[in-house]
Each structure stands twice: as C-alpha cells, then as structure tokens.
Design a protein around this motif. Structure first.
Motif, mmCIF file in Angstrom:
data_model
loop_
_atom_site.group_PDB
_atom_site.id
_atom_site.type_symbol
_atom_site.label_atom_id
_atom_site.label_comp_id
_atom_site.label_asym_id
_atom_site.label_seq_id
_atom_site.Cartn_x
_atom_site.Cartn_y
_atom_site.Cartn_z
ATOM 1 N N GLN A 46 0.834 -1.208 0.000
ATOM 2 C CA GLN A 46 0.000 0.000 0.000
ATOM 3 C C GLN A 46 0.866 1.255 0.000
ATOM 4 O O GLN A 46 0.594 2.206 -0.736
ATOM 5 C CB GLN A 46 -0.926 0.009 1.216
ATOM 6 C CG GLN A 46 -2.053 -0.993 1.134
ATOM 7 C CD GLN A 46 -2.865 -1.082 2.417
ATOM 8 O OE1 GLN A 46 -2.349 -0.847 3.516
ATOM 9 N NE2 GLN A 46 -4.126 -1.440 2.294
ATOM 10 N N LYS A 47 1.890 1.269 0.823
ATOM 11 C CA LYS A 47 2.796 2.427 0.905
ATOM 12 C C LYS A 47 3.461 2.675 -0.447
ATOM 13 O O LYS A 47 3.569 3.815 -0.906
ATOM 14 C CB LYS A 47 3.854 2.177 1.983
ATOM 15 C CG LYS A 47 4.868 3.291 2.144
ATOM 16 C CD LYS A 47 5.870 2.935 3.242
ATOM 17 C CE LYS A 47 6.950 3.975 3.380
ATOM 18 N NZ LYS A 47 8.094 3.735 2.529
ATOM 19 N N GLN A 48 3.899 1.613 -1.102
ATOM 20 C CA GLN A 48 4.566 1.759 -2.385
ATOM 21 C C GLN A 48 3.619 2.250 -3.469
ATOM 22 O O GLN A 48 3.995 3.095 -4.289
ATOM 23 C CB GLN A 48 5.217 0.436 -2.784
ATOM 24 C CG GLN A 48 6.373 0.082 -1.869
ATOM 25 C CD GLN A 48 6.954 -1.288 -2.119
ATOM 26 O OE1 GLN A 48 6.420 -2.109 -2.853
ATOM 27 N NE2 GLN A 48 8.087 -1.552 -1.484
ATOM 28 N N LYS A 49 2.402 1.759 -3.457
ATOM 29 C CA LYS A 49 1.413 2.229 -4.436
ATOM 30 C C LYS A 49 1.094 3.710 -4.197
ATOM 31 O O LYS A 49 0.922 4.474 -5.146
ATOM 32 C CB LYS A 49 0.139 1.380 -4.361
ATOM 33 C CG LYS A 49 0.334 -0.048 -4.823
ATOM 34 C CD LYS A 49 0.650 -0.117 -6.293
ATOM 35 C CE LYS A 49 0.709 -1.534 -6.805
ATOM 36 N NZ LYS A 49 0.941 -1.585 -8.249
ATOM 37 N N LYS A 50 1.044 4.124 -2.934
ATOM 38 C CA LYS A 50 0.814 5.538 -2.623
ATOM 39 C C LYS A 50 1.974 6.400 -3.106
ATOM 40 O O LYS A 50 1.768 7.513 -3.587
ATOM 41 C CB LYS A 50 0.601 5.728 -1.118
ATOM 42 C CG LYS A 50 -0.752 5.243 -0.642
ATOM 43 C CD LYS A 50 -0.900 5.364 0.863
ATOM 44 C CE LYS A 50 -2.196 4.749 1.341
ATOM 45 N NZ LYS A 50 -2.289 4.671 2.802
ATOM 46 N N GLU A 51 3.207 5.891 -2.991
ATOM 47 C CA GLU A 51 4.373 6.635 -3.484
ATOM 48 C C GLU A 51 4.287 6.836 -4.993
ATOM 49 O O GLU A 51 4.601 7.916 -5.502
ATOM 50 C CB GLU A 51 5.663 5.907 -3.121
ATOM 51 C CG GLU A 51 6.039 6.023 -1.663
ATOM 52 C CD GLU A 51 7.279 5.212 -1.306
ATOM 53 O OE1 GLU A 51 8.058 4.825 -2.205
ATOM 54 O OE2 GLU A 51 7.468 4.938 -0.104
ATOM 55 N N LEU A 52 3.857 5.808 -5.720
ATOM 56 C CA LEU A 52 3.682 5.944 -7.162
ATOM 57 C C LEU A 52 2.603 6.971 -7.465
ATOM 58 O O LEU A 52 2.779 7.838 -8.318
ATOM 59 C CB LEU A 52 3.339 4.589 -7.792
ATOM 60 C CG LEU A 52 3.010 4.615 -9.289
ATOM 61 C CD1 LEU A 52 4.156 5.199 -10.109
ATOM 62 C CD2 LEU A 52 2.650 3.209 -9.768
ATOM 63 N N LEU A 53 1.508 6.908 -6.738
ATOM 64 C CA LEU A 53 0.415 7.857 -6.932
ATOM 65 C C LEU A 53 0.868 9.289 -6.649
ATOM 66 O O LEU A 53 0.559 10.215 -7.415
ATOM 67 C CB LEU A 53 -0.747 7.466 -6.017
ATOM 68 C CG LEU A 53 -2.106 8.079 -6.237
ATOM 69 C CD1 LEU A 53 -2.568 7.997 -7.667
ATOM 70 C CD2 LEU A 53 -3.115 7.418 -5.325
ATOM 71 N N LEU A 54 1.636 9.490 -5.589
ATOM 72 C CA LEU A 54 2.156 10.829 -5.279
ATOM 73 C C LEU A 54 3.113 11.319 -6.362
ATOM 74 O O LEU A 54 3.089 12.497 -6.739
ATOM 75 C CB LEU A 54 2.849 10.826 -3.914
ATOM 76 C CG LEU A 54 1.927 10.718 -2.706
ATOM 77 C CD1 LEU A 54 2.739 10.520 -1.427
ATOM 78 C CD2 LEU A 54 1.024 11.933 -2.590
ATOM 79 N N PHE A 55 3.944 10.427 -6.864
ATOM 80 C CA PHE A 55 4.860 10.806 -7.950
ATOM 81 C C PHE A 55 4.065 11.243 -9.179
ATOM 82 O O PHE A 55 4.382 12.257 -9.806
ATOM 83 C CB PHE A 55 5.813 9.657 -8.300
ATOM 84 C CG PHE A 55 6.623 9.941 -9.531
ATOM 85 C CD1 PHE A 55 7.631 10.899 -9.510
ATOM 86 C CD2 PHE A 55 6.364 9.279 -10.713
ATOM 87 C CE1 PHE A 55 8.379 11.184 -10.648
ATOM 88 C CE2 PHE A 55 7.094 9.551 -11.860
ATOM 89 C CZ PHE A 55 8.107 10.511 -11.825
ATOM 90 N N LEU A 56 3.033 10.488 -9.524
ATOM 91 C CA LEU A 56 2.211 10.870 -10.672
ATOM 92 C C LEU A 56 1.542 12.224 -10.430
ATOM 93 O O LEU A 56 1.425 13.030 -11.361
ATOM 94 C CB LEU A 56 1.166 9.789 -10.964
ATOM 95 C CG LEU A 56 1.726 8.476 -11.498
ATOM 96 C CD1 LEU A 56 0.621 7.425 -11.594
ATOM 97 C CD2 LEU A 56 2.423 8.664 -12.827
#
Length: 191
Positions: free
Chosen positions: A121-131
C-alpha cells in the motif's frame, strides 16, 4: 562482505518470488540458489516475511528511480504525462515480465500478512504521489482536487495495463491505456 551476501539473498529471493510467487518459493530454495547456509540467511533476515519486504522494497526502489529518470528525460508536457506508459512498454519487453510484483504478491497474501500488505500500500501511494507531482509540473493552474483526479486516473490506467498485459501476454492493454489517458486532461492547459 555482509552487504554483498545480504544483496545476494535479496536478488535471489526477488527473482524467485517474481517468477514463481511468494508462497511457492521456500526458504530452502532461496538458501540453495544463494549458495549460503541456513544460519547465514537467518543472520540477515529473521523470517521469510522480512525477505519478502526486502524484495518488495528492492523492486519498488529500482522501479521508482528508473521511472523518475525516464520521465525526467522526456520533453515537458504531454510526453511526461504519458511517459509511464512508454516506461511500462519497456518493462513489458524485458525477459521474464510477470506484471506488477506488488499486485502479484498481494494476490497471495492471507489476511494475517498485514506487514506485507502495508508495504505494498505504501509503495502504491508513493507511485500515486509521484504521478501527482508529474501532473502538477505539466498542467498549469490545477487545484489539488484536479491533480488528484488526473493522477489517480493515470495510476488506475497504468495498474490495469500492467496487470492485463501480463494476463494476456500482450502489450495491447498498454497501448489502450496510453490512448485513453489524454482524455483525463483533454480540456486543460498542458505546458
């Protein structure tokens, strides 16, 4: 020497988990493929769960670094907004493409494996924040809500494309996602 053995264990486990799955890969297989003793493995990791978390972090960190560099080399504007799909196309062409390591691992988890779930979940959120950062840097005068809407749309298209391209063993989902993505920002001023 400790670092190289540690990295060797992570690299070995990463390959095995990504290709064969987390639950299908046993500790003894990791030990054998790493060419180490059981005590050595447990000197570096307390459990298979800890190895899995190291694997997820290893994959994610490499992915994010490569993606950020890839996007940064693109011309500003639409090229950067759609770069994640070109990046995915390159991933798809690599040997042993098996989709998203996080989603693949998630599909194997039981409700008790919460630590691994939290990492994914944390990693998916990091990708979302980067986008979100990419969207904010390439489209002028957006509200926070608009940035979230567009970056969430790009994220969902990307995640679907990576899963479906693995499922169908074909890259048409990547092309389709990339062709749909501009509709998320069609009426906006792309820099």
């Amino acid at each position: 020497m400790k670092t190289s053995i540690h990295e060797k264990i992570i690299d070995t486990a990463s390959n095995l988990f990504y290709i064969h799955g987390y639950h299908s890969t046993g500790i003894n297989e990791i030990i054998a493929k790493s060419g180490i003793a059981k005590a050595t493995l447990y000197g570096h990791f307390k459990s298979k769960e800890d190895i899995c978390i190291a694997y997820l972090n290893h994959r994610h960190d490499g992915f994010m670094k490569s993606l950020e560099e890839f996007v940064g080399r693109r011309k500003k504007g639409k090229n950067q907004l759609l770069a994640i799909f070109d990046f995915l196309q390159d991933l798809y062409r690599e040997d042993h493409f098996n989709g998203c390591w996080g989603i693949k691992t998630l599909g194997e988890l039981s409700p008790k494996e919460k630590k691994i779930l939290e990492v994914i979940q944390k990693q998916k959120k990091e990708l979302l924040l980067f986008l979100g950062e990419v969207v904010g840097a390439n489209i002028a005068n957006l509200s926070k809500a608009e940035i979230e809407r567009i970056s969430s749309g790009l994220y969902l298209l990307y995640d679907s494309a990576i899963t479906e391209s693995h499922l169908f063993k074909n890259d048409w989902p990547i092309f389709m996602a990339k062709s749909i993505a501009p509709s998320l920002f069609a009426d906006l001023e792309v820099e």
